[in-house]
Every structure is written in structure tokens, then in C-alpha cells.
Motif scaffolding. Structure first.
Motif, PDB file in Angstrom:
ATOM      1  N   UNK A   1      -7.571   3.729   6.114  1.00 32.93           N
ATOM      2  CA  UNK A   1      -8.533   4.729   6.577  1.00 32.93           C
ATOM      3  C   UNK A   1      -7.966   5.399   7.832  1.00 32.93           C
ATOM      4  N   UNK A   2      -7.970   6.725   7.831  1.00 32.44           N
ATOM      5  CA  UNK A   2      -7.429   7.432   9.004  1.00 32.44           C
ATOM      6  C   UNK A   2      -8.455   7.494  10.128  1.00 32.44           C
ATOM      7  N   UNK A   3      -8.077   8.103  11.257  1.00 26.40           N
ATOM      8  CA  UNK A   3      -8.938   8.170  12.440  1.00 26.40           C
ATOM      9  C   UNK A   3     -10.269   8.875  12.163  1.00 26.40           C
ATOM     10  N   UNK A   4     -10.263   9.825  11.226  1.00 24.12           N
ATOM     11  CA  UNK A   4     -11.472  10.574  10.892  1.00 24.12           C
ATOM     12  C   UNK A   4     -12.366   9.818   9.908  1.00 24.12           C
ATOM     13  N   UNK A   5     -11.900   8.659   9.422  1.00 25.13           N
ATOM     14  CA  UNK A   5     -12.689   7.871   8.477  1.00 25.13           C
ATOM     15  C   UNK A   5     -12.413   8.191   7.021  1.00 25.13           C
ATOM     16  N   UNK A   6     -11.414   9.015   6.753  1.00 26.46           N
ATOM     17  CA  UNK A   6     -11.074   9.377   5.370  1.00 26.46           C
ATOM     18  C   UNK A   6     -10.101   8.362   4.771  1.00 26.46           C
ATOM     19  N   UNK A   7     -10.258   8.116   3.497  1.00 24.75           N
ATOM     20  CA  UNK A   7      -9.381   7.193   2.778  1.00 24.75           C
ATOM     21  C   UNK A   7      -7.983   7.772   2.699  1.00 24.75           C
ATOM     22  N   UNK A   8      -6.985   6.973   3.051  1.00 24.51           N
ATOM     23  CA  UNK A   8      -5.578   7.393   2.962  1.00 24.51           C
ATOM     24  C   UNK A   8      -5.048   7.008   1.582  1.00 24.51           C
ATOM     25  N   UNK A   9      -5.291   7.858   0.619  1.00 26.36           N
ATOM     26  CA  UNK A   9      -4.900   7.592  -0.763  1.00 26.36           C
ATOM     27  C   UNK A   9      -3.399   7.381  -0.879  1.00 26.36           C
ATOM     28  N   UNK A  10      -2.613   8.103  -0.062  1.00 29.80           N
ATOM     29  CA  UNK A  10      -1.158   7.957  -0.112  1.00 29.80           C
ATOM     30  C   UNK A  10      -0.749   6.515   0.185  1.00 29.80           C
ATOM     31  N   UNK A  11      -1.397   5.881   1.160  1.00 23.83           N
ATOM     32  CA  UNK A  11      -1.065   4.491   1.496  1.00 23.83           C
ATOM     33  C   UNK A  11      -1.509   3.540   0.394  1.00 23.83           C
ATOM     34  N   UNK A  12      -2.660   3.829  -0.209  1.00 26.38           N
ATOM     35  CA  UNK A  12      -3.154   2.972  -1.281  1.00 26.38           C
ATOM     36  C   UNK A  12      -2.234   3.036  -2.496  1.00 26.38           C
ATOM     37  N   UNK A  13      -1.833   4.242  -2.884  1.00 24.15           N
ATOM     38  CA  UNK A  13      -0.950   4.361  -4.049  1.00 24.15           C
ATOM     39  C   UNK A  13       0.447   3.831  -3.747  1.00 24.15           C
ATOM     40  N   UNK A  14       0.900   3.943  -2.492  1.00 23.37           N
ATOM     41  CA  UNK A  14       2.222   3.426  -2.125  1.00 23.37           C
ATOM     42  C   UNK A  14       2.244   1.902  -2.185  1.00 23.37           C
ATOM     43  N   UNK A  15       1.089   1.276  -2.001  1.00 22.83           N
ATOM     44  CA  UNK A  15       1.023  -0.184  -1.993  1.00 22.83           C
ATOM     45  C   UNK A  15       1.097  -0.781  -3.380  1.00 22.83           C
ATOM     46  N   UNK A  16       0.883   0.014  -4.410  1.00 24.58           N
ATOM     47  CA  UNK A  16       0.878  -0.501  -5.775  1.00 24.58           C
ATOM     48  C   UNK A  16       2.079   0.053  -6.521  1.00 24.58           C
ATOM     49  N   UNK A  17       3.103  -0.796  -6.741  1.00 26.12           N
ATOM     50  CA  UNK A  17       4.289  -0.301  -7.452  1.00 26.12           C
ATOM     51  C   UNK A  17       3.965   0.046  -8.896  1.00 26.12           C
ATOM     52  N   UNK A  18       4.670   1.012  -9.416  1.00 15.80           N
ATOM     53  CA  UNK A  18       4.491   1.374 -10.818  1.00 15.80           C
ATOM     54  C   UNK A  18       5.040   0.267 -11.693  1.00 15.80           C
ATOM     55  N   UNK A  19       4.479   0.134 -12.864  1.00 21.06           N
ATOM     56  CA  UNK A  19       4.871  -0.911 -13.809  1.00 21.06           C
ATOM     57  C   UNK A  19       6.383  -0.909 -14.011  1.00 21.06           C
ATOM     58  N   UNK A  20       6.986  -2.078 -13.843  1.00 20.37           N
ATOM     59  CA  UNK A  20       8.418  -2.230 -14.051  1.00 20.37           C
ATOM     60  C   UNK A  20       9.274  -1.710 -12.910  1.00 20.37           C
ATOM     61  N   UNK A  21       8.658  -1.316 -11.809  1.00 20.78           N
ATOM     62  CA  UNK A  21       9.417  -0.743 -10.687  1.00 20.78           C
ATOM     63  C   UNK A  21       9.043  -1.488  -9.419  1.00 20.78           C
ATOM     64  N   UNK A  22      10.032  -2.057  -8.755  1.00 18.35           N
ATOM     65  CA  UNK A  22       9.804  -2.753  -7.494  1.00 18.35           C
ATOM     66  C   UNK A  22      10.471  -1.958  -6.388  1.00 18.35           C
ATOM     67  N   UNK A  23       9.729  -1.643  -5.341  1.00 18.77           N
ATOM     68  CA  UNK A  23      10.338  -0.912  -4.239  1.00 18.77           C
ATOM     69  C   UNK A  23       9.841  -1.466  -2.916  1.00 18.77           C
ATOM     70  N   UNK A  24      10.135  -0.793  -1.824  1.00 20.14           N
ATOM     71  CA  UNK A  24       9.770  -1.300  -0.506  1.00 20.14           C
ATOM     72  C   UNK A  24       8.452  -0.736  -0.004  1.00 20.14           C
ATOM     73  N   UNK A  25       7.734   0.006  -0.813  1.00 14.83           N
ATOM     74  CA  UNK A  25       6.481   0.613  -0.362  1.00 14.83           C
ATOM     75  C   UNK A  25       5.473  -0.410   0.147  1.00 14.83           C
ATOM     76  N   UNK A  26       5.241  -1.544  -0.536  1.00 15.09           N
ATOM     77  CA  UNK A  26       4.268  -2.482  -0.004  1.00 15.09           C
ATOM     78  C   UNK A  26       4.597  -2.930   1.415  1.00 15.09           C
ATOM     79  N   UNK A  27       5.860  -3.113   1.745  1.00 12.56           N
ATOM     80  CA  UNK A  27       6.229  -3.521   3.092  1.00 12.56           C
ATOM     81  C   UNK A  27       5.877  -2.430   4.090  1.00 12.56           C
TER      82      UNK A  27
END
Length: 134
Positions: A94-120
Motif C-alpha cells: 500500500x502506498x502513502x496515499x493508501x492505494x494498493x500497489x498492484x505492481x508489487x503484488x504481481x511482482x511477488x508472484x512468479x509466473x508458472x514455471x518461471x523463477x526470478x528475483x522479484x519476491x526478494x
């Protein structure tokens, strides 16, 4: 050390660890390098996971323990049981204004069969945001 699954030195990349056994070796190498003791119950749990992974890979050569654990890990990460965990999750998503940071949420979930450093990066951002808000 080249930063791979064994030993402690070198730059660490999550993609260097292709199975749970690699994580176990990396942690053991870090314990030796930095002279810290891994509690026995951690070792027992890690040994159990490595054994489970070995059995599963025998049955299915394509088995990936990280993909199998992802749904459970995501549920746990998105449902913190402590106020500190809830604050860290909120800081990350959630950003300072209280809005959901969808970019961070989607970055935290790797696509099927793909492992990357986004969760870190999400974990790092959550920790930094939590420190800034204190």
C-alpha cells in the motif's frame, strides 16, 4: 566460491538454487563462513524437505518443490499473524496515499514455471518501507 548452491561466498542469486538441497547447502556454507549455529529443529525440517523433494523427484522428474510450496507460501505471506507482519505487508503493498500497489503484488508472484528475483525485491521494499514508517 561462485555464489552457487554450496559454500557461502560470492554473489547470491536465487536462481542458483534449483532445488531445496541447494538451499540447504548454501545455508550450511553460510553457517561455516560466518560461524553461526543453525538450530537442530531447522536442520531436521530442512532434512525432511530435502528427503521429500528427493522422493517426489524420483516419482516425477519435473517436480519443483518451490512451485509446489508457492500457494501455501503466498497464503501465509498474505495473511500475517502478527501486527509487525501486517505492518510489513501493508508497507510493501500500500502506498502513502493508501492505494494498493498492484505492481508489487504481481511482482511477488512468479509466473508458472518461471523463477526470478522479484519476491526478494518485495521483501526488501517491505522492510525498507517498514523502517521508514517507524
Amino acid at each position: 566460491d561462485d555464489g552457487g548452491g554450496g559454500g557461502g561466498g560470492g554473489e547470491f542469486k536465487p536462481t542458483d538454487m534449483t532445488n531445496f538441497g541447494d538451499l540447504w547447502l548454501k545455508l550450511g556454507g553460510l553457517a561455516l563462513e560466518y560461524a553461526f549455529i543453525i538450530p537442530s529443529y531447522y536442520i531436521l525440517v530442512m532434512r525432511s524437505f530435502a528427503t521429500f523433494e528427493g522422493i517426489a523427484e524420483t516419482v516425477d522428474g519435473e517436480f519443483d518443490i518451490y512451485s509446489a510450496a508457492m500457494p501455501y507460501a503466498a497464503r501465509r505471506a498474505l495473511a500475517p499473524t502478527t501486527s509487525r507482519g501486517a505492518a510489513a505487508l501493508r508497507a510493501a503493498l500500500v502506498d502513502q496515499a493508501g492505494a494498493l500497489r498492484v505492481d508489487m503484488l504481481t511482482a511477488a508472484v512468479p509466473r508458472r514455471g518461471q523463477r526470478d528475483t522479484a519476491p526478494q525485491s518485495v521483501v526488501t521494499s517491505a522492510a525498507a518501507a517498514s523502517r521508514r514508517r517507524r
